[in-house]
Scaffold this motif. Sequence first.
Motif, PDB file in Angstrom:
ATOM      1  N   LEU A  11       0.812  -1.217   0.000  1.00  0.00           N
ATOM      2  CA  LEU A  11       0.000   0.000   0.000  1.00  0.00           C
ATOM      3  C   LEU A  11       0.847   1.269   0.000  1.00  0.00           C
ATOM      4  O   LEU A  11       0.340   2.369  -0.221  1.00  0.00           O
ATOM      5  N   ASP A  12       2.160   1.117   0.264  1.00  0.00           N
ATOM      6  CA  ASP A  12       3.029   2.288   0.391  1.00  0.00           C
ATOM      7  C   ASP A  12       3.533   2.711  -0.989  1.00  0.00           C
ATOM      8  O   ASP A  12       4.297   1.982  -1.639  1.00  0.00           O
ATOM      9  N   ILE A  13       3.140   3.909  -1.425  1.00  0.00           N
ATOM     10  CA  ILE A  13       3.489   4.372  -2.775  1.00  0.00           C
ATOM     11  C   ILE A  13       4.980   4.689  -2.914  1.00  0.00           C
ATOM     12  O   ILE A  13       5.467   4.902  -4.023  1.00  0.00           O
ATOM     13  N   THR A  14       5.724   4.757  -1.803  1.00  0.00           N
ATOM     14  CA  THR A  14       7.157   5.055  -1.907  1.00  0.00           C
ATOM     15  C   THR A  14       7.996   3.790  -2.142  1.00  0.00           C
ATOM     16  O   THR A  14       9.153   3.886  -2.519  1.00  0.00           O
ATOM     17  N   ASP A  15       7.421   2.622  -1.930  1.00  0.00           N
ATOM     18  CA  ASP A  15       8.188   1.380  -2.102  1.00  0.00           C
ATOM     19  C   ASP A  15       8.734   1.188  -3.523  1.00  0.00           C
ATOM     20  O   ASP A  15       9.905   0.814  -3.687  1.00  0.00           O
ATOM     21  N   PRO A  16       7.919   1.437  -4.582  1.00  0.00           N
ATOM     22  CA  PRO A  16       8.470   1.290  -5.945  1.00  0.00           C
ATOM     23  C   PRO A  16       9.645   2.237  -6.208  1.00  0.00           C
ATOM     24  O   PRO A  16      10.610   1.865  -6.883  1.00  0.00           O
TER      25      PRO A  16
ATOM     26  N   GLN B 295      13.121  -3.635   6.841  1.00  0.00           N
ATOM     27  CA  GLN B 295      12.637  -2.264   6.697  1.00  0.00           C
ATOM     28  C   GLN B 295      13.398  -1.580   5.569  1.00  0.00           C
ATOM     29  O   GLN B 295      14.587  -1.816   5.403  1.00  0.00           O
ATOM     30  N   ASN B 296      12.700  -0.704   4.847  1.00  0.00           N
ATOM     31  CA  ASN B 296      13.407   0.130   3.878  1.00  0.00           C
ATOM     32  C   ASN B 296      13.722   1.484   4.523  1.00  0.00           C
ATOM     33  O   ASN B 296      13.464   1.702   5.716  1.00  0.00           O
ATOM     34  N   HIS B 297      14.289   2.385   3.695  1.00  0.00           N
ATOM     35  CA  HIS B 297      14.802   3.647   4.240  1.00  0.00           C
ATOM     36  C   HIS B 297      13.718   4.495   4.903  1.00  0.00           C
ATOM     37  O   HIS B 297      14.002   5.213   5.874  1.00  0.00           O
ATOM     38  N   LEU B 298      12.500   4.435   4.394  1.00  0.00           N
ATOM     39  CA  LEU B 298      11.420   5.246   4.964  1.00  0.00           C
ATOM     40  C   LEU B 298      10.680   4.516   6.084  1.00  0.00           C
ATOM     41  O   LEU B 298      10.142   5.156   6.996  1.00  0.00           O
ATOM     42  N   ASP B 299      10.671   3.183   6.019  1.00  0.00           N
ATOM     43  CA  ASP B 299      10.100   2.411   7.141  1.00  0.00           C
ATOM     44  C   ASP B 299      10.811   2.776   8.436  1.00  0.00           C
ATOM     45  O   ASP B 299      10.218   2.746   9.516  1.00  0.00           O
ATOM     46  N   ALA B 300      12.102   3.108   8.328  1.00  0.00           N
ATOM     47  CA  ALA B 300      12.917   3.398   9.510  1.00  0.00           C
ATOM     48  C   ALA B 300      12.348   4.543  10.337  1.00  0.00           C
ATOM     49  O   ALA B 300      12.574   4.617  11.535  1.00  0.00           O
TER      50      ALA B 300
ATOM     51  N   ASN C 152       9.009   5.031  10.185  1.00  0.00           N
ATOM     52  CA  ASN C 152       7.589   4.648  10.245  1.00  0.00           C
ATOM     53  C   ASN C 152       6.760   5.326   9.160  1.00  0.00           C
ATOM     54  O   ASN C 152       5.610   5.685   9.384  1.00  0.00           O
ATOM     55  N   GLN C 153       7.373   5.492   7.976  1.00  0.00           N
ATOM     56  CA  GLN C 153       6.664   6.101   6.853  1.00  0.00           C
ATOM     57  C   GLN C 153       6.435   5.064   5.743  1.00  0.00           C
ATOM     58  O   GLN C 153       7.116   4.056   5.696  1.00  0.00           O
ATOM     59  N   LEU C 154       5.497   5.285   4.852  1.00  0.00           N
ATOM     60  CA  LEU C 154       4.658   6.447   4.796  1.00  0.00           C
ATOM     61  C   LEU C 154       3.431   6.232   5.685  1.00  0.00           C
ATOM     62  O   LEU C 154       2.743   5.231   5.516  1.00  0.00           O
ATOM     63  N   LEU C 155       3.218   7.136   6.632  1.00  0.00           N
ATOM     64  CA  LEU C 155       2.030   7.090   7.494  1.00  0.00           C
ATOM     65  C   LEU C 155       1.840   5.740   8.160  1.00  0.00           C
ATOM     66  O   LEU C 155       0.728   5.204   8.224  1.00  0.00           O
ATOM     67  N   GLY C 156       2.960   5.172   8.640  1.00  0.00           N
ATOM     68  CA  GLY C 156       2.870   3.918   9.374  1.00  0.00           C
ATOM     69  C   GLY C 156       2.751   2.678   8.486  1.00  0.00           C
ATOM     70  O   GLY C 156       2.527   1.581   8.983  1.00  0.00           O
ATOM     71  N   LEU C 157       2.921   2.860   7.156  1.00  0.00           N
ATOM     72  CA  LEU C 157       2.842   1.705   6.252  1.00  0.00           C
ATOM     73  C   LEU C 157       4.198   1.001   6.216  1.00  0.00           C
ATOM     74  O   LEU C 157       5.118   1.405   5.505  1.00  0.00           O
ATOM     75  N   VAL C 158       4.315  -0.045   7.024  1.00  0.00           N
ATOM     76  CA  VAL C 158       5.560  -0.807   7.134  1.00  0.00           C
ATOM     77  C   VAL C 158       5.217  -2.292   7.064  1.00  0.00           C
ATOM     78  O   VAL C 158       4.054  -2.662   6.926  1.00  0.00           O
TER      79      VAL C 158
HETATM   80 CA    CA Z   1       7.016   2.119   4.195  1.00  0.00          CA
END
Ligand code: CA
Length: 310
Positions: free
Chosen positions: A234-239, A274-279, A281-287
């Motif tokens: 669901l996290d649009i930053t993953d791609p 975890q990826n760089h933004l999961d670290a 808790n982004q995006l908006l807790g989508l981890v």
């Molecule tokens: Ca994420």
Amino acid sequence: MKTLRWKFLTAFLLASLVFPAPSWANTYAKTKYPIVLVHGLFGFDSIAGVEYWYDIPESLRAEGATVYVDTVSAANSTQVRGEQLLLQVQQILAATGAQKVNLIGHSHGGPTIRYVAAVAPNLVASVTSVNGVNKGSAVADVLLGVAPPGSLSNSILVSVANGLASLIDFLSGSPTLPENALAAAQSLSTSGSLAFNKLYPQGVPTSACGNGDAQVNGVYYFSWTGKAQVTNILDITDPFLTLSSLAFAGAPNDGLVGTCSAHLGTVISDSYPQNHLDAVNQLLGLVDIFATNPVTLYENQANRLKGLGL
Ligand code: CA
């Protein structure tokens, strides 16, 4: 009106007597020194109510910690950001009466907090680098390599990056901080990081992918990082992080930083899913919902610092 106020006050005082301080008041993250969170490149304290450290400061505070969320230039050299942070640390110490701070930095925040600990170790109890760019990022290398300084494509790139950084600072209420995306990219490149590490080697592992010194000049050094790109569909930053991870040619990374580059001091873990933004808790807790929540990692680190008397 005055009578009403008195009634409320009396009711409140009575309630305080009837309901004493809750025994469940948590002290799990109640460190001796304030915790200061320092963001990475294009970081911000909040945009339209969305925090950079999503749900992290609140969770730490609920566990008893005193937490400050710092704002330095979103895009600038490590030294410029570090000097800004040093000033803010001094202000926090003056405001709280504390003697030191616990610094936690994400991404470019890692080298930024290392700078302060190196130049003012007497003000710093601990440095915790989260997915930190301690030995450079292949992504910055590619950005600089594909578009060397001075070329048209590079100037467009820098303009876009500067514009974005300025917008972020503007939205977060700090429109006057100087932005310099090229200086940021150079600081985050491998060569720029190695030059920085020569001047400020504290906590940096001397081996390619080991631990660094656990303590230097009285400052404790820690780090953790992850090695995933896609963790939540669901996290649009993953791609985006999947694309940028191509810069690492198969070496373990979190999408923006190589696993070994993130090592500093005592390495708590370098393989969280975890990826760089999961670290943060982004995006908006989508981890990754099956992994330890990133917020828990910060709470655990605060508890670790508390255990050390920091
Ligand atoms: Ca994420």
